[in-house]
Design a protein around this motif. Structure first.
Motif, PDB file in Angstrom:
ATOM      1  N   ARG A  61      -2.982  -8.872  -6.771  1.00  0.00           N
ATOM      2  CA  ARG A  61      -3.889  -9.484  -5.822  1.00  0.00           C
ATOM      3  C   ARG A  61      -5.294  -8.967  -6.096  1.00  0.00           C
ATOM      4  O   ARG A  61      -5.475  -7.837  -6.528  1.00  0.00           O
TER       5      ARG A  61
ATOM      6  N   ARG B 233      -4.457  -2.790   1.516  1.00  0.00           N
ATOM      7  CA  ARG B 233      -4.773  -1.575   0.763  1.00  0.00           C
ATOM      8  C   ARG B 233      -3.684  -1.183  -0.232  1.00  0.00           C
ATOM      9  O   ARG B 233      -3.823  -0.220  -0.975  1.00  0.00           O
ATOM     10  N   ASP B 234      -2.575  -1.928  -0.199  1.00  0.00           N
ATOM     11  CA  ASP B 234      -1.471  -1.642  -1.118  1.00  0.00           C
ATOM     12  C   ASP B 234      -1.226  -2.890  -1.956  1.00  0.00           C
ATOM     13  O   ASP B 234      -0.795  -3.919  -1.436  1.00  0.00           O
ATOM     14  N   SER B 235      -1.514  -2.807  -3.248  1.00  0.00           N
ATOM     15  CA  SER B 235      -1.358  -3.974  -4.132  1.00  0.00           C
ATOM     16  C   SER B 235       0.092  -4.434  -4.223  1.00  0.00           C
ATOM     17  O   SER B 235       0.365  -5.566  -4.599  1.00  0.00           O
ATOM     18  N   THR B 236       1.036  -3.544  -3.912  1.00  0.00           N
ATOM     19  CA  THR B 236       2.439  -3.913  -4.024  1.00  0.00           C
ATOM     20  C   THR B 236       3.015  -4.328  -2.669  1.00  0.00           C
ATOM     21  O   THR B 236       4.222  -4.508  -2.537  1.00  0.00           O
ATOM     22  N   SER B 237       2.130  -4.457  -1.681  1.00  0.00           N
ATOM     23  CA  SER B 237       2.585  -4.912  -0.369  1.00  0.00           C
ATOM     24  C   SER B 237       2.746  -6.438  -0.411  1.00  0.00           C
ATOM     25  O   SER B 237       1.937  -7.130  -1.013  1.00  0.00           O
TER      26      SER B 237
ATOM     27  N   LEU C  48      -4.088   4.148  -2.817  1.00  0.00           N
ATOM     28  CA  LEU C  48      -3.636   3.172  -3.806  1.00  0.00           C
ATOM     29  C   LEU C  48      -4.802   2.297  -4.272  1.00  0.00           C
ATOM     30  O   LEU C  48      -5.726   2.039  -3.506  1.00  0.00           O
ATOM     31  N   VAL C  50      -6.716  -1.191  -5.464  1.00  0.00           N
ATOM     32  CA  VAL C  50      -6.651  -2.657  -5.359  1.00  0.00           C
ATOM     33  C   VAL C  50      -7.783  -3.212  -6.231  1.00  0.00           C
ATOM     34  O   VAL C  50      -8.926  -2.780  -6.130  1.00  0.00           O
TER      35      VAL C  50
END
Lengths: 95, 484, 479
Positions: A61, B233-237, C48, C50
């Motif tokens: 994303r 804030r979490d790309s893997t969310s 994390l 992004v």
């Protein structure tokens, strides 16, 4: 395949882990056993299997290019072992 | 009050039968009384808890409370909590006060929950017995000579002894389900990506997932509903709507297809544990479910695959602990290299070092293909097995662990034996699937757990299946003697 | 023996995003230490990354501009090593699958020797590290992580260059390109555009590459040339005296003009690259590529071709004038006002203007003489208000901030004398004052013509129209 003490020292150095000389044989033994254990993977036929890096088949994303952070240096540097004049201090870096 | 489930506490609070402050006080008292023997908490946040409880009471008074407002809980010390020490069970972070809240913490906080403290855990979540903690082992409330499991051992012991009605946990290779099983609790690890990892200190990023340990599936449903959901804030969310887990609990089970992998019943499984699984299946059959024999032919690869992937990721994730910006720094370093090696050598315990070294080795030049790349491929095989199984069944069931809780010190000398305690758990993390462990009886007076594995994002079904069983049984109502 | 030099460059261009590649901290240069280092940049436990959309767009822009392929799927990897300015103990970069691969640029060779195509192997996105400061505090280094996490595009060339000059030409080409694309400010002092050079030598005719040394930290075009020249000589001397070149990283010391091995990186590097599990594969869709393609400006090569056609300039002139977008725009503003005098305009822009900028070490955007001012001056030259020679004086006065051309001409009285009667009068006086020279001239001493012109110009302080002076003198002398 047993790891030699030198191999253990080399790995520990790569990982920047200080390990006492007395502990080296124990780590050599533990790591050798772990590596032997995972060597079972050799028995699996993976010739036509794609590698999987991630459980989810999604793509990255993208974030809008916006500045959302303000300086919180004092708060963040409360955890610093050594800071001065806003800088984190470390033993002299030699280039 | 401590005999009530979280759902019951919620109802009582809403009905104003007691205040959150009274409730919080009662739990703090139990912590004061029992924690010295169990060692379940690293930090107890008494003042903050009472303040939060009073704020929750005010919300309840005002009528702007949600179901969780005023309900106490404990956080595994892997979740960053603003202004509160966050140690991750390590000497490395013994002096670390997080400046921010993890997303999970933030969400539960804004729901009005009251944090009692931070629970003990295996150092950086690396362990299956809670014996690798810098703060000493946690005792299993069912038998204090035994381990509570790990790495969320402090959370498990705290909830099992009702020092808290619920606790958060994290599960990288069984770290919620295994301790839940060994302490008679319900423990759910959601699908990878369901709950944000932001603020959860990373062990192995492609495997880590947050969840909860509770007395019942209903409690878990309430908490998971709040914890889950998209986090930018979490790309893997994962950006997918969160179902109303509580509303889905009462769906009938009739026609449910349960898969029973034959590989789960091979050598290594305690016979009585196996028998308990079959007894649980009988309950499900009675509820109208069908049991199908299935096979996960690559099951045998899951532990060795896990012990390549997890150490590889951890070796890199833990490089940030270098004594520069936070965490332990050795006394009087003579130069940069000395600062690194001594700070890290002193800050990390033996298991963490073993894993960092294993990971460093499998990623290093000349070994990457043979170990890391190979494990990425066997990981594919493991996932394929599950996908294949879920084309035939709705859930997979089996034991959570091969044996009930083992003795303190029993497996500390042999890493491999310790690793095999998570044999039924590891594969679920590698595939990224959700799994839940629920109490299914006792073996030698020790609780044992039934693991239910679901398809991706099928947490609602897992909770419903678990809840249906808990309506028919009372294993989850049993309390360890001495703590009732 | 005849030696051949082989050079490949790795250029790091900081991308002009507002925020960092993986965090919302500002990328502005020059802030107080660590005030632009947020939790993500500091590598705090639990945080994390992004990915910044704009960084991706900029990489795509660059890829399209060099005719490269844009990977439909690329992957971020961790490069693991310990260094105090690298907060996480790894750098997020791209390794096996970069976003841009297989492009090329064309460089002009010196002295009209044509052009050469230099291959660009790949360009990938990565994060910058912080800075270690060694001054001020005794025995320790200070770490400033403001720069940590600034997006970089690492542009890796093929080993296609054969001389230090070619390497500089390539570097200038990339520099001009990233500035045209507005993806990097190209500021080498501030480190927004940095270069490492891989240098090796081999006997002429040999196919196999020699062992290369990597030269780090060369922060100007000039130093790139000098560092490579030094290194090539060092390697040749080493081999010729029976030694062997070691594969190593060397630091260029501009004060001593030499390269020396980097101590901190002497051990063999084992970066243990692996896919970053905190980031998912980067998928770039056709529509995004098309959208970026539509936003591309006219690129240097296209502009150069157009200048050659539209303004009938030589390849050399066109190439110089299009070396930066600002210069090209400046030139075109002047030409638009002074139609039909494209060559004259080019001469002034490349001549007086460039010389003045160079001398004062100024950038074009700091020039006190705007395009309109220069055009105003050229107009006065063309309508004979001021002579070409005095125009240069006017230019310098404009540069010194004395106003526009008309004001300076008026104030300094530099207006050209074109009144025939006035000039005739001056010539008559000169002839009367120099009877001996006059009779010598008339006796056949033709060279004295110059003497009379000089006298006339002197008498008018250079303001007389030289053409008129010539014509009138000729008539009177033969008279």
């Amino acid at each position: 395949m047993p790891l030699s003490p030198d191999e253990v020292r080399n790995i520990a150095h790569l990982a920047r882990l200080g390990i006492s000389e007395g502990d080296i044989p124990r780590y050599a033994d533990n790591l050798s056993r772990i590596l032997d254990f995972v060597a079972q993977l050799d028995d699996a036929d993976t010739s036509r299997v794609p590698p999987m890096a991630h459980p989810l088949d999604m793509s990255q994303r993208l974030r809008e290019d916006l500045v959302s952070e303000t300086s919180q240096r004092e708060l963040y540097q409360k955890n610093a072992p050594q800071a001065e004049a806003g800088l984190y201090l470390v033993p002299k870096v030699i280039e | 009050m401590h005999n009530l489930t979280l759902a019951e506490l919620s109802r009582e609070l809403q009905a104003r039968r007691f205040t959150s402050e009274e409730l919080t006080h009662a739990y703090l008292q139990r912590i004061g009384r029992f924690n010295p023997q169990l060692n379940a908490f690293i930090t107890v946040t008494q003042d903050e808890a009472l303040a939060a409880a009073r704020a929750a009471d005010a919300r309840i008074q005002r009528g702007d409370a949600g179901p969780l407002t005023g309900v106490p809980l404990a956080h595994k010390d892997i979740f960053c909590t603003a202004g509160v020490k966050t140690s991750c069970g390590s000497k490395m972070l013994d002096n670390f006060v997080s400046p921010y809240d993890a997303t999970v913490v933030e969400r539960l906080k804004s729901a009005g929950m009251v944090m009692l403290g931070k629970t003990n855990m295996d150092e950086f979540a690396m362990g299956s017995s809670n014996e690798t903690s810098f703060y000493g082992p946690v005792k299993n409330p069912w038998d204090q000579k035994r381990v509570p499991g790990g790495s969320s051992g402090g959370s498990a012991a705290a909830v099992a002894a009702r020092l808290s009605p619920a606790a958060t946990g994290t599960d990288t290779g069984g770290s919620i389900r295994q301790p839940a099983a060994l302490t008679g609790l319900t423990g759910i690890k959601p699908t990878y990506g369901r709950v944000s990892r932001y603020g959860m200190i990373a062990f192995a990023s492609s495997l880590d997932q947050a969840g909860v340990l509770t007395a019942t599936a209903e409690d878990a449903a309430m908490l998971l509903g709040v914890m889950s959901g998209f986090d930018p804030r979490d790309s893997t969310s994962v950006d997918q709507p969160v179902p109303d887990y509580t509303a889905e609990l009462e769906r009938p089970l009739k026609g449910l297809r349960i898969g029973l992998p034959k590989e789960f019943f091979d050598r290594g499984l305690n016979e009585q544990v196996g028998a308990a699984v079959h007894a649980a299946l009988d309950v499900y059959k009675k509820l109208g479910a069908q049991v199908h024999d299935i096979s996960l032919p690559n099951f045998w690869l899951s532990v060795p695959t896990y012990y390549v992937v997890a150490p590889a990721e951890c070796s890199s994730n833990l490089s940030r602990y270098d004594g520069v910006r936070f965490g332990h720094r050795c006394e009087n370093p003579v130069d940069l290299l000395d600062m690194y090696t001594r700070s890290r050598g002193e800050g990390f315990g033996a298991e963490v070092k073993r894993r960092i070294m294993t990971g460093t080795y499998v990623l290093s030049a000349g070994y990457y293909d043979a170990y890391y790349l190979k494990a990425q491929k066997t990981r594919s095989l493991i996932r394929q097995d599950f996908l294949q199984a879920f084309s035939q069944v709705d859930v997979i069931m089996g034991p959570s662990t091969p044996t009930p809780a083992f003795g303190l010190g029993e497996k500390t000398d042999d890493p491999i034996t310790m690793y095999l305690n998570d044999i039924y758990a590891n594969g679920v993390n590698l595939a990224g699937l959700p799994g839940i462990s629920i109490p299914m009886g006792f073996v030698d007076n020790l609780p044992v757990g039934l693991q239910i594995i679901g398809n991706y994002f099928d947490e609602a079904r897992l909770l419903c299946v678990a809840h249906s069983y808990q309506k028919e049984t009372d294993w989850h109502r049993r309390m360890p003697p001495g703590f009732s | 023996m005849q030696w051949e030099t082989v050079i490949g460059l790795e250029i790091h261009a900081q991308l002009l995003t507002k925020s960092k590649i993986f965090s919302g901290a500002s990328t502005a240069f020059g802030a107080e230490p660590n005030t632009q280092a947020c939790l993500v940049d500091l590598g705090y436990p639990g945080v994390l990354p992004v990915l910044n959309r704009e960084a991706v767009r900029m990489a795509v822009k660059f890829g399209l501009a060099i005719g490269a392929s844009i990977a439909p799927r690329s992957v971020f990897a961790r490069k693991n090593y310990f260094y105090p300015d690298l907060p996480k103990g790894y750098q997020i970069s791209q390794y096996e699958l970069p976003v841009v691969s297989k492009g090329s640029v064309e460089i002009e060779l010196q002295d009209g020797a044509g052009s050469r195509r230099i291959g660009v192997t790949r360009a990938h996105l990565e994060e910058d590290a912080g800075k270690s400061l060694h001054e001020d505090i005794e025995g320790v280094s200070g770490i400033d992580l403001n720069r940590a996490g600034t997006p970089l595009l690492e542009i890796v060339s093929e080993p296609d260059m054969r001389s230090a000059r070619e390497a500089v030409a390539y570097m200038k080409k990339i520099h001009s390109l990233v500035r045209y694309l507005e993806i990097c400010d190209g500021n080498m002092q501030e480190g927004s555009f940095r270069c490492d050079a891989n240098v090796s030598v081999r006997p002429k005719g040999e196919q196999k590459f020699g062992t290369r040394a990597e030269l780090k930290n060369i922060n100007s075009f000039h130093f790139v040339e000098k560092a490579i020249i030094y290194e090539v000589q060092r390697q040749i001397a080493l081999i010729e005296s029976g030694g062997q070149v070691a594969q190593e990283t060397r630091l260029y010391d501009s004060k001593r003009n030499e390269t020396r091995p980097l101590r901190s990186k002497e051990e063999a590097n084992d970066y243990r690259y692996f896919p970053d599990p905190d980031l998912l594969p980067l998928d770039i869709s056709e529509p995004l590529i098309n959208e970026v393609r539509r936003s591309l400006p006219e690129l240097p090569d296209e502009k150069k071709q157009r200048f050659m056609q539209q303004y009938e300039l030589s390849a050399y002139d066109a190439s110089l004038l299009t070396s930066s977008r600002e210069l090209a725009d400046y030139y075109e503003s002047v030409v638009r006002t002074i139609r039909g005098e494209a060559k004259l305009c080019a001469n002034w822009v490349m001549g007086e203007l460039s010389a003045a900028l160079n001398q004062d070490g100024k950038d074009l955007n700091q020039s006190p003489v705007t395009a309109m001012m220069l055009a105003g001056l050229l107009k006065r030259m063309l309508d004979n208000t001021v002579s070409g020679k005095l125009a240069k004086e006017v230019f310098l006065a404009m540069w010194a901030g004395e106003g526009d051309a008309d004001a300076i001409i008026a104030k300094r009285g530099l207006r050209q004398i074109t009144d025939t009667a006035a000039i005739e009068k001056i010539i008559d006086e000169i002839l009367a004052a120099n009877p001996r020279q006059l009779s010598d001239y008339r006796a056949g001493k033709d060279k004295l013509f110059g003497f009379f012109v000089g006298q006339a110009m002197k008498a008018t302080q250079g303001k007389a129209n030289p053409q008129q002076v010539n014509e009138l003198l000729k008539r009177k002398l033969t008279g």
